[in-house]
Design a protein around this motif. Sequence first.
Motif, PDB file in Angstrom:
ATOM      1  N   UNK A 402      64.910 -84.674  40.393  1.00 12.09           N
ATOM      2  CA  UNK A 402      65.183 -85.022  41.788  1.00 12.09           C
ATOM      3  C   UNK A 402      66.088 -86.245  41.867  1.00 12.09           C
ATOM      4  N   UNK A 403      65.862 -87.220  40.991  1.00 18.20           N
ATOM      5  CA  UNK A 403      66.716 -88.418  40.971  1.00 18.20           C
ATOM      6  C   UNK A 403      68.167 -88.060  40.633  1.00 18.20           C
ATOM      7  N   UNK A 404      68.339 -87.159  39.663  1.00 17.36           N
ATOM      8  CA  UNK A 404      69.696 -86.731  39.280  1.00 17.36           C
ATOM      9  C   UNK A 404      70.387 -86.058  40.458  1.00 17.36           C
ATOM     10  N   UNK A 405      69.677 -85.158  41.129  1.00 14.69           N
ATOM     11  CA  UNK A 405      70.270 -84.455  42.272  1.00 14.69           C
ATOM     12  C   UNK A 405      70.561 -85.414  43.420  1.00 14.69           C
ATOM     13  N   UNK A 406      69.633 -86.313  43.673  1.00 19.50           N
ATOM     14  CA  UNK A 406      69.806 -87.295  44.745  1.00 19.50           C
ATOM     15  C   UNK A 406      70.999 -88.197  44.473  1.00 19.50           C
ATOM     16  N   UNK A 407      71.134 -88.646  43.226  1.00 20.45           N
ATOM     17  CA  UNK A 407      72.259 -89.489  42.830  1.00 20.45           C
ATOM     18  C   UNK A 407      73.577 -88.722  42.933  1.00 20.45           C
ATOM     19  N   UNK A 408      73.551 -87.455  42.511  1.00 18.80           N
ATOM     20  CA  UNK A 408      74.749 -86.629  42.586  1.00 18.80           C
ATOM     21  C   UNK A 408      75.222 -86.450  44.014  1.00 18.80           C
ATOM     22  N   UNK A 409      74.252 -86.276  44.937  1.00 14.66           N
ATOM     23  CA  UNK A 409      74.596 -86.101  46.344  1.00 14.66           C
ATOM     24  C   UNK A 409      75.137 -87.398  46.933  1.00 14.66           C
ATOM     25  N   UNK A 410      74.634 -88.512  46.459  1.00 14.06           N
ATOM     26  CA  UNK A 410      75.123 -89.817  46.918  1.00 14.06           C
ATOM     27  C   UNK A 410      76.564 -90.040  46.480  1.00 14.06           C
ATOM     28  N   UNK A 411      76.889 -89.583  45.247  1.00  8.29           N
ATOM     29  CA  UNK A 411      78.235 -89.779  44.707  1.00  8.29           C
ATOM     30  C   UNK A 411      79.251 -88.823  45.327  1.00  8.29           C
ATOM     31  N   UNK A 412      78.825 -87.592  45.585  1.00  4.53           N
ATOM     32  CA  UNK A 412      79.744 -86.584  46.120  1.00  4.53           C
ATOM     33  C   UNK A 412      79.067 -85.818  47.259  1.00  4.53           C
ATOM     34  N   UNK A 413      79.675 -85.871  48.436  1.00  4.44           N
ATOM     35  CA  UNK A 413      79.133 -85.141  49.580  1.00  4.44           C
ATOM     36  C   UNK A 413      79.826 -83.803  49.787  1.00  4.44           C
ATOM     37  N   UNK A 414      80.770 -83.490  48.881  1.00  9.40           N
ATOM     38  CA  UNK A 414      81.587 -82.290  49.070  1.00  9.40           C
ATOM     39  C   UNK A 414      81.221 -81.164  48.115  1.00  9.40           C
ATOM     40  N   UNK A 415      79.991 -81.220  47.589  1.00 14.66           N
ATOM     41  CA  UNK A 415      79.556 -80.212  46.632  1.00 14.66           C
ATOM     42  C   UNK A 415      78.333 -79.467  47.185  1.00 14.66           C
ATOM     43  N   UNK A 416      78.525 -78.306  47.813  1.00 10.90           N
ATOM     44  CA  UNK A 416      77.397 -77.605  48.432  1.00 10.90           C
ATOM     45  C   UNK A 416      76.287 -77.252  47.451  1.00 10.90           C
ATOM     46  N   UNK A 417      76.660 -76.989  46.182  1.00 10.48           N
ATOM     47  CA  UNK A 417      75.634 -76.612  45.212  1.00 10.48           C
ATOM     48  C   UNK A 417      74.658 -77.757  44.922  1.00 10.48           C
ATOM     49  N   UNK A 418      75.123 -79.018  45.136  1.00 10.74           N
ATOM     50  CA  UNK A 418      74.236 -80.156  44.903  1.00 10.74           C
ATOM     51  C   UNK A 418      73.186 -80.231  46.019  1.00 10.74           C
ATOM     52  N   UNK A 419      73.593 -79.969  47.276  1.00  8.62           N
ATOM     53  CA  UNK A 419      72.616 -79.888  48.368  1.00  8.62           C
ATOM     54  C   UNK A 419      71.558 -78.830  48.040  1.00  8.62           C
ATOM     55  N   UNK A 420      72.022 -77.703  47.520  1.00  8.60           N
ATOM     56  CA  UNK A 420      71.114 -76.587  47.243  1.00  8.60           C
ATOM     57  C   UNK A 420      70.103 -76.944  46.154  1.00  8.60           C
ATOM     58  N   UNK A 421      70.560 -77.531  45.047  1.00 10.86           N
ATOM     59  CA  UNK A 421      69.631 -77.851  43.959  1.00 10.86           C
ATOM     60  C   UNK A 421      68.658 -78.946  44.377  1.00 10.86           C
ATOM     61  N   UNK A 422      69.163 -79.927  45.138  1.00 15.63           N
ATOM     62  CA  UNK A 422      68.292 -81.011  45.614  1.00 15.63           C
ATOM     63  C   UNK A 422      67.187 -80.438  46.490  1.00 15.63           C
ATOM     64  N   UNK A 423      67.562 -79.559  47.423  1.00 13.78           N
ATOM     65  CA  UNK A 423      66.564 -78.959  48.308  1.00 13.78           C
ATOM     66  C   UNK A 423      65.564 -78.108  47.533  1.00 13.78           C
ATOM     67  N   UNK A 424      66.055 -77.368  46.549  1.00 10.14           N
ATOM     68  CA  UNK A 424      65.151 -76.493  45.774  1.00 10.14           C
ATOM     69  C   UNK A 424      64.145 -77.314  44.974  1.00 10.14           C
ATOM     70  N   UNK A 425      64.561 -78.479  44.502  1.00  6.77           N
ATOM     71  CA  UNK A 425      63.646 -79.345  43.749  1.00  6.77           C
ATOM     72  C   UNK A 425      62.594 -79.950  44.673  1.00  6.77           C
ATOM     73  N   UNK A 426      62.996 -80.328  45.891  1.00  7.20           N
ATOM     74  CA  UNK A 426      62.036 -80.824  46.867  1.00  7.20           C
ATOM     75  C   UNK A 426      61.070 -79.710  47.264  1.00  7.20           C
TER      76      UNK A 426
END
Length: 624
Positions: A402-426
């Motif tokens: 979750x930390x990796x996904x959260x950090x990835x989303x913080x660094x890049x907001x233009x990657x839809x797959x990161x939103x998806x993986x973050x949500x799936x982990x939550x």
Amino acid sequence: MHLSKTRTATILLLLLNLTACASFTTNEADKAPYYEASFDDKNRAPASFAPAVVAADGTATLDPLYMRTQADYYFAAGEAYSLEGNSAKAIESFKMTLVYDQESPAVSMRLAAEYLKQGMISESLTQAQEAVKKDEKNIEARLLLGGLYSSLKIYPKALAEYSEVLKLQPSNTEAPLYIGALYSEQKQSDKAVKYFESLLKNSEYATPHLAHYYIGRVRLEQADGKFQKAAEASFKKAIELKPDFSDAVISLGMLYTKQKNEAKALAMYREFQKENSPSSRIAEILAQHYIEKGDYEKAYEQLEIVEADSDEPLNVRMKMALILIEQKRFDTAVVKLQEVLKEAPDSDKVRFYLAAVYEEMQKSELAIKEYRKVPVSSTYFGEAVVHAAYLLKGLGRLDEAIEVAQSGLKDRHDQPQVYAIYASLLDEKNDYKAAAKVLEQGLEKFPENAQLRFYFGTINDRLGNKDIVVREMKKVLEVDPNHVQGMNYLAFTYAEMNVHLPEAEGLARKALAIEPKDGYVLDTLGWILYKQNKFAESIKFLEAAHKYQATVSIIAEHLGDAYFKQSMVEKAKRMYHKAADLETDKKKVEEIRNKIFAIERQELANPRLPASVDGAIAAENQQP
């Protein structure tokens, strides 16, 4: 075409190999005058340091030996700088050479060469013109000037220079070559061929195979059948004269391919590689052919030839690594990728592939390490975050994932797959509200992303918001009418709500037409038929679903329900037992076991009574 490339290469060769002495002027009268009065200042250098002055006819000139020494010094310095690749300083030195030897065509030609390296075409042209002006009979200077005119597409002037060369030296073998190239570029094929043929009559021309090759190239560009035959004859003659002449072999192969006889071209390429020192250019052609045909073993062999002879081996090694990955030779692929990464440590693409290979090898820690090194600026960043988080989850390190996904989303907001993986982990952590919030943020940026919208619908299913589930799945299908997951989920939701069953059946059948071996889609269709009391038909689809997804509890349970409705009690019990064993949710396991107990109570109470007539049991088993 090759002709202009050959000419340009030759011109550059001429430019870079002009090593004549700087001092071409021998007439004492041409030496620069120097008046003694110019030394009359208050801070003159000591007399021992001053250049010798020679008096003549009432004037003073610098000592010719000194002038020549200075010219030679600066010329040598210019040559040294040129060899070092420092064109700017080479130009300065050659310009200083002209101060002491103004009439040297060789210096002007060297200046032309250095200006050309710097891309200063007009300056290069001026110096080439100066070289010809200083020595009108200088063959090399005129060839140089003609080459520059040609590169600027000033064809008449280029032709004039080459023609002058032939007047000065009728046996010259370079001018006809360049003139032929000029005519070829201007699509005056017959004139071009005439000059190439003249080379074949020149006893001093040492490479007749090239003349035949150039004739073939000219004729190859002419569409008429007779010219194609002439081209073939010329290429074959060139190969006959020089069997290891790969350029002619490649051109002949191009002709055969153009004639839709690729098999003949490939056979010739293979024969050449077998009988001669393998050609890297032919190896490239063969490698590409083998890759397209899926013959990776042979493709790899050809790429090894290319690698050994390539000025840029990294791209070749990357192709080789991808072939090794395709062949599942992961250990060797790792070695090859590490070789590339050693020479190009900043290559995000290579690092991503290395991580992917480690993942295939189930070396999760190494894979995660490499994925985490993919920079934020990389086009592979989003996928790297997804894979790293997924692997961490697989290792049981959900919080870290979750930390990796959260950090990835913080660094890049233009990657839809990161939103998806973050949500799936939550979702995995049962934090449905947080998952829904992440997906809402993603949909604000990517409202047309069908997959994000699909996940948002499933999360709302967890939250019990069936109306939102239906709304979002409909939107998914608006964005992507063939989204199988969306069709299936909407159909199943309708079945669970026991509404719009005919529409649900239509959705499920459409999904099944797209994915006929999808166990979940088969289960959905079977369950919808069950809900419509079409029990016998439902069993067919549910059994097929169980075949493809034998470890899914809900499918086994649905099949058990259908068996029970058809009075196949023993089959129903077996399926319920299997469903209970596969289920991980304790509450759901209890529900399934209650179905088994209900059947067993019925059997104890009246073993001969058909199960279908027991209203209480039937009602209990109708619950999904």
